[in-house]
Design a protein around this motif. Sequence first.
Motif, PDB file in Angstrom:
ATOM      1  N   ARG A 243     -24.681 -11.104  20.367  1.00  0.00           N
ATOM      2  CA  ARG A 243     -24.527 -10.293  21.550  1.00  0.00           C
ATOM      3  C   ARG A 243     -25.437 -10.802  22.649  1.00  0.00           C
ATOM      4  NH1 ARG A 243     -21.796  -5.280  21.181  1.00  0.00           N
ATOM      5  NH2 ARG A 243     -22.184  -5.119  18.964  1.00  0.00           N
TER       6      ARG A 243
ATOM      7  N   LEU B 288     -31.410 -20.162  20.705  1.00  0.00           N
ATOM      8  CA  LEU B 288     -32.265 -20.177  21.874  1.00  0.00           C
ATOM      9  C   LEU B 288     -31.270 -20.269  23.023  1.00  0.00           C
ATOM     10  CD1 LEU B 288     -34.871 -20.671  23.467  1.00  0.00           C
ATOM     11  CD2 LEU B 288     -34.816 -23.036  22.691  1.00  0.00           C
TER      12      LEU B 288
ATOM     13  N   ILE C 224     -31.779 -22.982  16.472  1.00  0.00           N
ATOM     14  CA  ILE C 224     -33.129 -23.154  15.982  1.00  0.00           C
ATOM     15  C   ILE C 224     -33.224 -22.546  14.600  1.00  0.00           C
ATOM     16  CG2 ILE C 224     -34.218 -23.167  18.252  1.00  0.00           C
ATOM     17  CD1 ILE C 224     -34.703 -20.229  18.004  1.00  0.00           C
ATOM     18  N   GLU C 225     -34.121 -23.039  13.814  1.00  0.00           N
ATOM     19  CA  GLU C 225     -34.335 -22.401  12.523  1.00  0.00           C
ATOM     20  C   GLU C 225     -35.676 -22.780  11.974  1.00  0.00           C
ATOM     21  OE1 GLU C 225     -33.864 -23.371   9.008  1.00  0.00           O
ATOM     22  OE2 GLU C 225     -33.541 -25.532   9.225  1.00  0.00           O
TER      23      GLU C 225
ATOM     24  N   VAL D 192     -40.059 -18.455   8.980  1.00  0.00           N
ATOM     25  CA  VAL D 192     -39.686 -17.218   9.635  1.00  0.00           C
ATOM     26  C   VAL D 192     -38.689 -16.461   8.778  1.00  0.00           C
ATOM     27  CG1 VAL D 192     -38.557 -16.209  11.639  1.00  0.00           C
ATOM     28  CG2 VAL D 192     -40.160 -18.089  11.934  1.00  0.00           C
TER      29      VAL D 192
ATOM     30  N   THR E 253     -39.326 -12.598   7.313  1.00  0.00           N
ATOM     31  CA  THR E 253     -38.499 -11.409   7.524  1.00  0.00           C
ATOM     32  C   THR E 253     -38.106 -10.814   6.173  1.00  0.00           C
ATOM     33  OG1 THR E 253     -36.499 -12.762   7.649  1.00  0.00           O
ATOM     34  CG2 THR E 253     -37.550 -12.184   9.709  1.00  0.00           C
TER      35      THR E 253
ATOM     36  N   VAL F  91     -31.190  -7.287   2.874  1.00  0.00           N
ATOM     37  CA  VAL F  91     -31.762  -7.545   4.192  1.00  0.00           C
ATOM     38  C   VAL F  91     -31.028  -8.625   4.991  1.00  0.00           C
ATOM     39  CG1 VAL F  91     -33.852  -8.250   5.383  1.00  0.00           C
ATOM     40  CG2 VAL F  91     -34.015  -6.960   3.246  1.00  0.00           C
ATOM     41  N   THR F  92     -30.803  -8.324   6.243  1.00  0.00           N
ATOM     42  CA  THR F  92     -30.255  -9.329   7.148  1.00  0.00           C
ATOM     43  C   THR F  92     -31.154  -9.288   8.373  1.00  0.00           C
ATOM     44  OG1 THR F  92     -28.894  -7.731   8.343  1.00  0.00           O
ATOM     45  CG2 THR F  92     -27.880  -8.835   6.467  1.00  0.00           C
ATOM     46  N   HIS F  93     -31.092 -10.324   9.179  1.00  0.00           N
ATOM     47  CA  HIS F  93     -31.886 -10.238  10.392  1.00  0.00           C
ATOM     48  C   HIS F  93     -31.238 -11.013  11.507  1.00  0.00           C
ATOM     49  CE1 HIS F  93     -33.428 -13.888   8.422  1.00  0.00           C
ATOM     50  NE2 HIS F  93     -33.399 -14.359   9.661  1.00  0.00           N
ATOM     51  N   ASP F  94     -31.782 -10.820  12.654  1.00  0.00           N
ATOM     52  CA  ASP F  94     -31.182 -11.362  13.846  1.00  0.00           C
ATOM     53  C   ASP F  94     -32.312 -11.708  14.799  1.00  0.00           C
ATOM     54  OD1 ASP F  94     -29.309 -11.995  15.697  1.00  0.00           O
ATOM     55  OD2 ASP F  94     -29.171  -9.966  16.501  1.00  0.00           O
ATOM     56  N   ILE F  95     -32.388 -12.982  15.150  1.00  0.00           N
ATOM     57  CA  ILE F  95     -33.447 -13.418  16.055  1.00  0.00           C
ATOM     58  C   ILE F  95     -32.793 -14.098  17.232  1.00  0.00           C
ATOM     59  CG2 ILE F  95     -35.435 -14.933  16.344  1.00  0.00           C
ATOM     60  CD1 ILE F  95     -35.933 -14.730  13.371  1.00  0.00           C
ATOM     61  N   GLN F  96     -33.169 -13.689  18.413  1.00  0.00           N
ATOM     62  CA  GLN F  96     -32.639 -14.355  19.574  1.00  0.00           C
ATOM     63  C   GLN F  96     -33.772 -14.646  20.537  1.00  0.00           C
ATOM     64  OE1 GLN F  96     -28.774 -11.981  18.917  1.00  0.00           O
ATOM     65  NE2 GLN F  96     -29.222 -12.066  21.087  1.00  0.00           N
ATOM     66  N   VAL F  97     -33.813 -15.872  20.995  1.00  0.00           N
ATOM     67  CA  VAL F  97     -34.857 -16.234  21.935  1.00  0.00           C
ATOM     68  C   VAL F  97     -34.166 -16.548  23.250  1.00  0.00           C
ATOM     69  CG1 VAL F  97     -36.814 -17.737  22.362  1.00  0.00           C
ATOM     70  CG2 VAL F  97     -36.133 -17.247  20.017  1.00  0.00           C
TER      71      VAL F  97
END
Lengths: 139, 139
Positions: free
Chosen positions: A71, A91, A102-103, A107, A111, A123-129
Amino acid sequence: MTTHQEGSSSPRPKATRQRAAIAQALATAPGFRSAQELHDELRAADHKVGLTTVYRTLQALSESGAVDAMRREDGETIYRRCDTQIHHHHLVCRSCGYTVEIENEAVERWTQRTAEKHGFEDVTHDIQVFGLCDACSPE
Amino acid sequence: MTTHQEGSSSPRPKATRQRAAIAQALATAPGFRSAQELHDELRAADHKVGLTTVYRTLQALSESGAVDAMRREDGETIYRRCDTQIHHHHLVCRSCGYTVEIENEAVERWTQRTAEKHGFEDVTHDIQVFGLCDACSPE
DNA sequence: GTTAGTGCAAATGATTTGCAAACAG
DNA sequence: CTGTTTGCAAATCATTTGCACTAAC
């Protein structure tokens, strides 16, 4: 009883002209795009595809894992073909939309461990830079 | 020309009944809630506040850093009072909404450095970890 | 009094859904 | 043929905006 082989896997989609066009568009250009943008792309390329179909198809592809969905800050959902099956994040240039994958193992592990430490499962996660890429930076 | 002192700082908001009600509601209950949910809460507590005002106020509070805003997986934006001024992220139960603040210096630095390495400036990031808290886990 | 803040109703914009026509298998 | 897929138009849903009105300062 009709007990063919039907797992939780998808019931295989039909091969349609519009599905092909969408897949091709995704395969051709690299970046992320919203359903609407993809729809414009297709119309520009003389492929007549309904916006509804674009939405439905992207959603299906996203669920099957064939495309990455994320999103944007403005709330629009954007998609792109998933090159790697490897879990990664993005990114994104806030201005032009340029995206870099990126990975970082550490990290990912953090998480996971943090969530488990708090008693969380599945667990799931979402990282946005977000940022301004150098082409878009003021000077 | 009207050149009073106008920096980039906010022009101080007026003290209104509805702003107070919103602030109080945020201060009282702890979790995240959407503008609509907060609006319901207020009406239930006999505070007459327009939905529009709730939206506008939450947005203002969010910009000033007084509340944390994040987007739920379904796309709704949810807010909660920011306890710490320290930058942090959230671990959210997918089922009941239970939220834990998490933070990790190393991760912060990683996002920053990674973005810079790719020529990005003015970097922000967003990390969300979802899972099932132990109260909601199957067994 | 002025201006910022409020709230209703209408506008917006992304996404979804109903339903009849078109198409793949 | 027979069930999918399509696509238009209309429906949703969260959020925003226009505008007349009220309350702060």
